[in-house]
Design a protein around this motif. Structure first.
Motif, PDB file in Angstrom:
ATOM      1  N   GLY A   8      38.337  -8.518  76.197  1.00 39.26           N
ATOM      2  CA  GLY A   8      36.964  -8.823  75.798  1.00 39.26           C
ATOM      3  C   GLY A   8      35.983  -7.890  76.472  1.00 39.26           C
ATOM      4  O   GLY A   8      36.296  -7.253  77.481  1.00 39.26           O
ATOM      5  N   SER A   9      34.769  -7.819  75.928  1.00 41.23           N
ATOM      6  CA  SER A   9      33.746  -6.927  76.467  1.00 41.23           C
ATOM      7  C   SER A   9      33.028  -7.525  77.675  1.00 41.23           C
ATOM      8  O   SER A   9      32.280  -6.832  78.357  1.00 41.23           O
ATOM      9  CB  SER A   9      32.724  -6.585  75.380  1.00 41.23           C
ATOM     10  OG  SER A   9      32.035  -7.763  74.984  1.00 41.23           O
TER      11      SER A   9
ATOM     12  N   SER B 125      37.130 -18.418  69.611  1.00 45.22           N
ATOM     13  CA  SER B 125      35.762 -18.118  70.024  1.00 45.22           C
ATOM     14  C   SER B 125      35.725 -17.664  71.473  1.00 45.22           C
ATOM     15  O   SER B 125      36.615 -17.978  72.258  1.00 45.22           O
ATOM     16  CB  SER B 125      34.862 -19.340  69.826  1.00 45.22           C
ATOM     17  OG  SER B 125      35.313 -20.422  70.619  1.00 45.22           O
TER      18      SER B 125
ATOM     19  N   THR C 267      32.230  -9.789  73.086  1.00 51.41           N
ATOM     20  CA  THR C 267      32.989  -9.675  71.839  1.00 51.41           C
ATOM     21  C   THR C 267      34.428  -9.294  72.143  1.00 51.41           C
ATOM     22  O   THR C 267      34.749  -8.875  73.249  1.00 51.41           O
ATOM     23  CB  THR C 267      32.378  -8.587  70.924  1.00 51.41           C
ATOM     24  OG1 THR C 267      32.396  -7.346  71.636  1.00 51.41           O
ATOM     25  CG2 THR C 267      30.951  -8.926  70.510  1.00 51.41           C
ATOM     26  N   ILE C 268      35.280  -9.424  71.136  1.00 50.04           N
ATOM     27  CA  ILE C 268      36.668  -8.993  71.270  1.00 50.04           C
ATOM     28  C   ILE C 268      36.709  -7.479  71.169  1.00 50.04           C
ATOM     29  O   ILE C 268      36.217  -6.905  70.196  1.00 50.04           O
ATOM     30  CB  ILE C 268      37.546  -9.626  70.174  1.00 50.04           C
ATOM     31  CG1 ILE C 268      37.693 -11.127  70.419  1.00 50.04           C
ATOM     32  CG2 ILE C 268      38.914  -8.948  70.114  1.00 50.04           C
ATOM     33  CD1 ILE C 268      38.469 -11.866  69.341  1.00 50.04           C
ATOM     34  N   THR C 269      37.268  -6.832  72.181  1.00 50.74           N
ATOM     35  CA  THR C 269      37.480  -5.390  72.136  1.00 50.74           C
ATOM     36  C   THR C 269      38.783  -5.106  71.402  1.00 50.74           C
ATOM     37  O   THR C 269      38.862  -4.233  70.552  1.00 50.74           O
ATOM     38  CB  THR C 269      37.558  -4.809  73.565  1.00 50.74           C
ATOM     39  OG1 THR C 269      36.375  -5.190  74.271  1.00 50.74           O
ATOM     40  CG2 THR C 269      37.687  -3.311  73.551  1.00 50.74           C
ATOM     41  N   LYS C 270      39.811  -5.894  71.730  1.00 52.84           N
ATOM     42  CA  LYS C 270      41.113  -5.784  71.081  1.00 52.84           C
ATOM     43  C   LYS C 270      41.816  -7.123  71.234  1.00 52.84           C
ATOM     44  O   LYS C 270      41.751  -7.733  72.298  1.00 52.84           O
ATOM     45  CB  LYS C 270      41.950  -4.673  71.736  1.00 52.84           C
ATOM     46  CG  LYS C 270      43.302  -4.502  71.088  1.00 52.84           C
ATOM     47  CD  LYS C 270      44.116  -3.396  71.743  1.00 52.84           C
ATOM     48  CE  LYS C 270      45.449  -3.303  71.023  1.00 52.84           C
ATOM     49  NZ  LYS C 270      46.378  -2.435  71.684  1.00 52.84           N
TER      50      LYS C 270
ATOM     51  N   ARG D 107      40.548 -14.162  57.159  1.00 54.90           N
ATOM     52  CA  ARG D 107      39.498 -14.620  58.062  1.00 54.90           C
ATOM     53  C   ARG D 107      38.409 -15.254  57.215  1.00 54.90           C
ATOM     54  O   ARG D 107      37.971 -14.685  56.216  1.00 54.90           O
ATOM     55  CB  ARG D 107      38.905 -13.472  58.876  1.00 54.90           C
ATOM     56  CG  ARG D 107      37.872 -13.953  59.916  1.00 54.90           C
ATOM     57  CD  ARG D 107      37.284 -12.807  60.711  1.00 54.90           C
ATOM     58  NE  ARG D 107      36.468 -11.932  59.901  1.00 54.90           N
ATOM     59  CZ  ARG D 107      35.196 -12.180  59.548  1.00 54.90           C
ATOM     60  NH1 ARG D 107      34.603 -13.291  59.920  1.00 54.90           N
ATOM     61  NH2 ARG D 107      34.530 -11.322  58.806  1.00 54.90           N
TER      62      ARG D 107
ATOM     63  N   PRO E  67      40.148  -8.614  64.360  1.00 53.09           N
ATOM     64  CA  PRO E  67      39.002  -7.724  64.556  1.00 53.09           C
ATOM     65  C   PRO E  67      37.861  -8.359  65.355  1.00 53.09           C
ATOM     66  O   PRO E  67      37.094  -7.667  65.999  1.00 53.09           O
ATOM     67  CB  PRO E  67      38.560  -7.407  63.136  1.00 53.09           C
ATOM     68  CG  PRO E  67      39.039  -8.554  62.327  1.00 53.09           C
ATOM     69  CD  PRO E  67      40.294  -9.041  62.988  1.00 53.09           C
ATOM     70  N   LYS E  68      37.738  -9.698  65.293  1.00 51.79           N
ATOM     71  CA  LYS E  68      36.665 -10.378  66.026  1.00 51.79           C
ATOM     72  C   LYS E  68      36.967 -11.869  66.080  1.00 51.79           C
ATOM     73  O   LYS E  68      37.913 -12.340  65.448  1.00 51.79           O
ATOM     74  CB  LYS E  68      35.318 -10.122  65.381  1.00 51.79           C
ATOM     75  CG  LYS E  68      35.195 -10.550  63.927  1.00 51.79           C
ATOM     76  CD  LYS E  68      33.809 -10.163  63.409  1.00 51.79           C
ATOM     77  CE  LYS E  68      33.612 -10.537  61.966  1.00 51.79           C
ATOM     78  NZ  LYS E  68      32.278 -10.175  61.492  1.00 51.79           N
ATOM     79  N   ALA E  69      36.139 -12.587  66.826  1.00 52.91           N
ATOM     80  CA  ALA E  69      36.302 -14.027  66.903  1.00 52.91           C
ATOM     81  C   ALA E  69      36.038 -14.634  65.531  1.00 52.91           C
ATOM     82  O   ALA E  69      35.365 -14.037  64.696  1.00 52.91           O
ATOM     83  CB  ALA E  69      35.341 -14.595  67.939  1.00 52.91           C
TER      84      ALA E  69
END
Length: 138
Positions: free
Chosen positions: A37-38, A73, A78-81, A106, A133-135
């Motif tokens: 995560g970022s 969540s 944000t999700i980096t990977k 999604r 790709p993201k939450a």
């Protein structure tokens, strides 16, 4: 380096991750999330037993363990990977027939529809692996 979080109960529990460090979270039932995560954040994975909106034509939901989807969540950043590997499919999902495609979708709440996630794979051990790709709800 990679860190491994403790085995965690599955029903909406959270695990704290450290910013910019890959961590592996293994949940009761065998689902595994490898995530970076970022920001420092709590990752919460909530299983969903039913889909929110009808699936697109030619798609059928199947259960993995006791659920049909997951909501992922983060409390910050944000999700980096992220790569999710499900627990083994059971029942009808365990007998995916030749010519069938297993996919991950999604749910986009703003558009009220599903989007196809590239790169999902259905493995010989009846697990599914997908890069997230993201939450969101998958």
């Amino acid at each position: 380096g990679a860190q491994s979080a403790a085995l965690t109960a599955f029903a909406g529990s959270s695990v704290t991750i450290v910013a910019d460090q890959e961590q592996t979270i293994t949940f009761v039932g065998g689902t595994k999330l490898v995530i970076t995560g970022s920001a420092n954040a709590d990752v919460i994975i909530t299983p969903k037993s039913d889909v929110v909106v009808s699936l697109p034509t030619d798609f059928s939901a199947f259960t993995v363990g006791l659920y049909s989807g997951l909501n992922i969540s983060l409390s910050a950043g944000t999700i980096t990977k992220a790569t999710l590997t499900t627990s083994p499919a059971i029942g009808t999902a365990a007998t995916i027939a030749a010519g069938m495609q297993v996919a991950c979708l999604r749910f986009d709440a703003e558009a009220n529809t599903y989007t196809f996630i590239d790169g999902a794979s259905y493995n010989a051990d009846k697990t599914m692996t997908v890069d997230l790709p993201k939450a969101g709800f998958y």
